[in-house]
Design an enzyme around this catalytic site. Structure first.
Site, PDB file in Angstrom:
ATOM      1  CG  ASN A  28      35.508  24.868  34.628  1.00 20.51           C
ATOM      2  OD1 ASN A  28      35.398  24.630  33.427  1.00 20.51           O
ATOM      3  ND2 ASN A  28      36.416  24.275  35.381  1.00 20.51           N
ATOM      4  CG  HIS A  88      31.744  25.958  32.033  1.00 21.53           C
ATOM      5  ND1 HIS A  88      31.882  27.328  31.952  1.00 21.53           N
ATOM      6  CD2 HIS A  88      32.186  25.467  30.838  1.00 21.53           C
ATOM      7  CE1 HIS A  88      32.390  27.654  30.762  1.00 21.53           C
ATOM      8  NE2 HIS A  88      32.569  26.552  30.080  1.00 21.53           N
TER       9      HIS A  88
END
Length: 382
Positions: free
Chosen positions: A253, A256
């Protein structure tokens, strides 16, 4: 690895998950093998293809022809394009269509499309009759290297991205690199952000290779298969060790937490594609890492420079309509980040860098520090 790469037979990447293990098949013109592979994997199964309108124009008939040649009955479910399809209403439409097509528990759902189609079709398969297997046939670069691998499925809530979903692994992934030829340059660049991510978070040598060879990847040379396969191997290795993101998988991630907040702030619209949000998020994560003394400013600048060289947005000011309400407000962005799935008991967790090519999970980041950091970046002059 240089431009001497040549197109070759299919590359197979194994996702080692015990009795849920599956193969990722990578190469040009692999879509033609869909029927034979499905027939070998699930003899006698019926299928339903979920796709969007644009993908259907280019690739649906070829997919159906491959299945028909293998004697496989199929139905089609065509959805709207874009993140707007990943809603409660969109999930209901797909689920009801699959029920109407009489897809049973021993049949297969085929997700033919980009990340939105894969997420939506995969979630519908996960809940249909308490679980129907599905095959991913990703048609975007982003989906081929990221969202089609690892079993994350879901839809968006008005309060945030991918807040409703399930872990539901595919039984096969077919990544035909030839289908990427029909992508717009902007869509391809957005997917490239996820390719670069694998170098930034865990493989400095791959990042260096991308700096030298990304133009060949964009042109469609065999560098494309090499980059897709390298990315898939990186993700498969992490997923096999941490399928349900209880630890290491969170590294995927990178970028993100910022990126998803920016997507929400822009209404999950084409003002900001997912990969574009990730690109800006990676730069912000690198710059925050530098501000915390974890990496040098030169390394953070290297990340920004390469993504910019690839044609991606790298600053908040690059977002279309930047001055609109929600993007210039650090507090509003902080509120959106508070909905991130990595938040634990209200504490922000970031994926940051301790070196280019080595990401780490940093829990309990002080919100006031992040707010001040965002205010500084929001005030930056291009």
């Amino acid at each position: 690895m240089t431009a001497t790469l040549k197109h070759s037979d299919a590359i197979t990447v194994d996702v080692a998950l015990g009795d849920r293990a599956y193969d990722i098949i990578i190469g040009r013109d692999m879509l033609a093998s869909l029927g034979a592979r499905v027939a070998a994997l699930r003899p006698g199964a019926r299928t339903a293809i979920v796709t969007d309108r644009t993908v259907a124009k280019h690739w649906l008939e070829k997919a159906e022809a491959s299945l028909a040649a293998a004697g496989i009955a199929t139905a089609r479910v065509i959805v709207d394009e874009g993140e707007g399809a990943k809603t409660y209403a969109g999930l209901e439409r797909v689920s009801e269509a699959l029920i109407a097509a009489r897809i049973e528990r021993n049949d297969l759902v085929i997700a033919l499309g980009g990340g939105v189609v894969g997420d939506l079709a995969g979630f519908a398969a996960a809940i249909l009759r308490r679980g129907v297997d599905f095959v991913q046939v990703p048609t975007s670069l982003l989906a081929q290297v990221d969202s089609s691998v690892g079993g994350k499925t879901g839809i968006n809530s008005p309060q945030g991205k991918n807040l409703l979903g399930a872990f539901h692994q595919p039984v096969l992934v077919i990544a035909d690199t030839a289908v990427l030829d029909t992508l717009s340059p902007r869509q391809f660049r957005a997917g490239y952000a996820e390719v670069a991510k694998y170098g930034v978070l865990g493989d400095e040598a791959f990042f260096t290779w991308l700096e030298k060879n990304h133009a060949d990847l964009f042109k469609g040379s065999a560098a494309r298969e090499y980059a897709v396969a390298t990315s898939c191997r990186a993700k498969a290795a992490i997923v096999s060790r941490d399928e349900r993101e209880t630890g290491e998988r969170a590294l995927l991630n990178l970028g993100h937490t910022f990126g998803h907040a920016l997507e929400a702030a822009t209404g999950f619209s084409d003002r900001l594609f997912h990969g574009e949000g990730v690109a800006i998020g990676m730069v912000l994560a690198a710059e925050l890492s530098a501000e915390l003394g974890m990496i040098s400013g030169q390394d953070a600048a290297r990340v920004q420079r390469h993504l910019a060289d690839a044609g991606l947005p790298t600053h908040l000011q690059d977002i279309a309509g930047f001055a609109q309400e929600g993007l210039t407000d650090a507090d509003a962005l902080m509120t959106l980040m508070a909905q991130d799935k990595k938040v634990k008991r209200g504490k922000l967790t970031f994926i940051l860098l301790e070196a280019l090519g080595r990401a780490v999970i940093v829990p309990d980041v002080e919100p006031a520090l992040v707010r001040d950091f965002l205010k500084e970046k929001l005030a930056r002059k291009k």
